[in-house]
Design an enzyme around this catalytic site. Structure first.
Site, PDB file in Angstrom:
ATOM      1  N   LYS A 185       0.844  -1.190   0.000  1.00 40.22           N
ATOM      2  CA  LYS A 185       0.000   0.000   0.000  1.00 40.22           C
ATOM      3  C   LYS A 185       0.881   1.243   0.000  1.00 40.22           C
ATOM      4  O   LYS A 185       1.449   1.619   1.013  1.00 40.22           O
ATOM      5  CB  LYS A 185      -0.928   0.058   1.213  1.00 40.22           C
ATOM      6  CG  LYS A 185      -2.024   1.139   1.030  1.00 40.22           C
ATOM      7  CD  LYS A 185      -2.658   1.572   2.330  1.00 40.22           C
ATOM      8  CE  LYS A 185      -1.902   2.699   2.994  1.00 40.22           C
ATOM      9  NZ  LYS A 185      -1.902   3.956   2.201  1.00 40.22           N
ATOM     10  N   GLU A 261       9.591   1.312  11.043  1.00 42.65           N
ATOM     11  CA  GLU A 261      10.635   2.336  10.925  1.00 42.65           C
ATOM     12  C   GLU A 261       9.922   3.676  11.012  1.00 42.65           C
ATOM     13  O   GLU A 261       9.185   4.061  10.111  1.00 42.65           O
ATOM     14  CB  GLU A 261      11.390   2.179   9.607  1.00 42.65           C
ATOM     15  CG  GLU A 261      12.701   2.952   9.584  1.00 42.65           C
ATOM     16  CD  GLU A 261      12.537   4.354   9.042  1.00 42.65           C
ATOM     17  OE1 GLU A 261      12.453   5.299   9.871  1.00 42.65           O
ATOM     18  OE2 GLU A 261      12.495   4.530   7.823  1.00 42.65           O
ATOM     19  N   CYS A 295      13.023  11.033   7.436  1.00 45.42           N
ATOM     20  CA  CYS A 295      12.885  10.586   8.826  1.00 45.42           C
ATOM     21  C   CYS A 295      14.165  10.769   9.620  1.00 45.42           C
ATOM     22  O   CYS A 295      14.125  11.086  10.806  1.00 45.42           O
ATOM     23  CB  CYS A 295      12.422   9.133   8.873  1.00 45.42           C
ATOM     24  SG  CYS A 295      13.487   7.992   7.968  1.00 45.42           S
ATOM     25  N   GLU A 396       9.299  15.973  15.682  1.00 48.24           N
ATOM     26  CA  GLU A 396       9.685  15.821  14.288  1.00 48.24           C
ATOM     27  C   GLU A 396       8.832  16.751  13.433  1.00 48.24           C
ATOM     28  O   GLU A 396       7.615  16.610  13.370  1.00 48.24           O
ATOM     29  CB  GLU A 396       9.499  14.375  13.832  1.00 48.24           C
ATOM     30  CG  GLU A 396       9.969  14.147  12.407  1.00 48.24           C
ATOM     31  CD  GLU A 396       9.780  12.719  11.951  1.00 48.24           C
ATOM     32  OE1 GLU A 396      10.704  12.181  11.316  1.00 48.24           O
ATOM     33  OE2 GLU A 396       8.712  12.140  12.228  1.00 48.24           O
TER      34      GLU A 396
END
Length: 494
Positions: A185, A261, A295, A396
């Site tokens: 996906k 992750e 990331c 983040e």
């Protein structure tokens, strides 16, 4: 490299890829794929429903349970995977153009930092099937006891929009090498290169059902993968928020295995004896590469007080010079944020940083010059005088915003570096390599770079500590995540 402005994008067929063919979504759902740099609609992609996911899982299960993929030799499986890798490499500019258009990253970054590495990842794992070996264990008694490694089964791979091609290859490479089948996906924002890879899988000769591609929204498509009893493992890259939902779904259903992750708030630690000619560019592109939508971006720069002011001034000067603009222009260094929503999120963090007392010394405003007014462009932002507890030093941001923090000694640098919930990556800049290695062992991160940043190799594991995830991508450690151990006992005569 070809001038991207001379290329014509070739879009994939407008269907889900299930059981080896493109099919219309059962409920007729579509997703408007928009070029974030221009605001123009590229196409309508299919949107999978829970029923479509069920079809894809059933196709993957048929291919796995007694299907041709399971019966195939390890060497032949590797050969087919290598064929997919070679086709992707041959058409890397074609894929990169589509990715640049749907993502907003520069064409150059798409070729060199996403599609090219994705092809290399598949090529790397194409050599792994023949290296999957078991062992014979000497036990007491008249027994022959061996341990074999078997594929976990059907894998749900859920990938984000920031590196849509390479990250899907990070999932597909080890999964297919291990002998699993996959329901992939892609993000609803960047579904096109995944569907194009499905085309390549047919050309390469991958058996029907081995790879299935179901673009769609997190709910219902992602949720359906997470809760489907026919999915044995989910490999996910994305946010902590979504990861918590996956953990809950796995716990409430069939306890499927998970590799996660997740996010990062990576520190780059600059000591007074660092080579600044290397450190400053690395800190610049460590956060502003790929528009900060990375990331492991080096979103915190920790600089010793002795050289702090000069370093921040130099970094700010370099940031102001970054060319923001048309992703297809070879001169452009930073493209558009992925969406208006993401742009607004980043601008919100900039406002909060200012409100909490950080000093904005460069950028941080929307860039609306000329044609850029139609897109989601942001000037790269540099904050000085950031304190460790500030929001911009803790959360983040996933955009081109760097927080520069001051430290007095190694102990303070370590405390700041480890002082977030994340633990994905870090970097240390110093000429004292012994000190760097000692410090690297104390930093809570899955990857530590010394006098470099953002270096990758498919043979080296990538993943995080703390809330940055579970398990690893890349290397044989990733491959192990798609295998399970089986002990077989045979009683010998006599």
């Amino acid at each position: 490299m070809t001038d991207a402005r001379s290329l014509v994008p070739r879009l994939p067929p407008p269907g889900l890829f299930v059981g080896g063919r493109f099919v219309a979504p059962r409920e007729g759902g579509t997703i408007a794929v928009v070029n974030p740099a221009t605001g123009e609609r590229l196409c309508d992609a299919p949107a999978a429903s829970a029923a479509d996911v069920d079809d894809a899982v059933r196709a993957a299960r048929r291919a796995f349970d007694g299907g041709p993929w399971t019966a195939m030799s390890a060497r032949e499986r590797g050969r087919l995977l290598r064929r997919v890798a070679d086709l992707l490499w041959e058409r890397r500019e074609e894929f990169a153009l589509v990715e640049s258009l749907e993502n907003g990253k520069t064409f150059r970054e798409a070729v060199r930092g996403d599609v090219g590495p994705g092809a290399a990842c598949l090529a790397h794992f194409s050599e792994e099937p023949v290296r999957i070996r078991g062992e014979v264990i000497p036990v007491d008694g008249p027994f022959h006891t061996c341990v074999v490694k078997e594929p976990v089964g059907v894998v749900g791979a859920i990938v984000p929009w920031n590196y849509p091609t390479s990250l899907m290859c990070w999932k597909l490479g080890p999964a297919l090498a291990a002998g699993c089948t996959v329901v992939l996906k892609p993000s609803e924002l960047t579904p096109l290169t995944a569907l194009k890879l499905a085309e390549l899988s047919v050309e390469a000769g991958l058996p029907d059902g081995v790879l299935n591609v179901v673009p769609g929204y997190g709910d219902p498509a992602g949720e359906a993968i997470a809760r489907h009893p026919g999915v044995d493992k989910v490999s996910f890259t994305g946010s902590i928020r979504t990861a918590r939902r996956l953990v809950a779904a796995a716990g409430e259903t069939n306890l499927k295995k998970l590799t996660l992750e997740l996010g990062g708030k990576s520190p780059q630690i600059v000591f007074p004896d660092a080579d600044l000619d290397q450190a400053i560019p690395a800190c610049l592109w460590g956060i502003f590469g790929n528009k900060g939508e990375t990331c492991n971006a080096g979103s915190r720069v920790l600089v010793h007080a002795k050289g702090y002011d000069a370093f921040v001034a130099a970094l700010a000067d370099r940031a102001r010079a970054v060319k923001v603009g048309d992703p297809l222009d070879p001169a452009t260094e930073m493209g558009s944020q992925i969406s208006r929503r993401q742009l607004d999120t980043v601008l919100g963090y900039v406002r909060e940083g200012c409100a909490q007392g950080a000093r904005l010394v460069a950028g941080g405003e929307r860039d609306v010059e000329g044609a850029k007014a139609r897109g989601h462009f942001l000037r790269p932002a540099v904050f000085a005088d950031v304190r460790p507890e500030m929001t911009i030093a803790q959360e983040e941001i996933f955009g081109p915003v760097v927080a520069c923090l001051r430290f007095e000694d190694e102990a303070e640098a370590l405390a700041i570096a480890n002082g977030t919930r994340y633990g994905l990556a870090a970097a240390i800049w110093t000429s004292d390599v012994a000190r760097a290695h000692a410090l690297a062992r104390r930093i809570q991160a899955g990857v530590v770079w010394i006098n470099c940043f953002n270096e990758f190799d498919d043979a080296v594991p990538f993943g995080g500590f703390k809330e940055s995830g579970w398990g690893r991508d890349l290397s044989h450690h990733a491959l192990d995540g798609f295998l399970q151990l089986k002990a077989i006992w045979t009683k010998l005569p006599g």
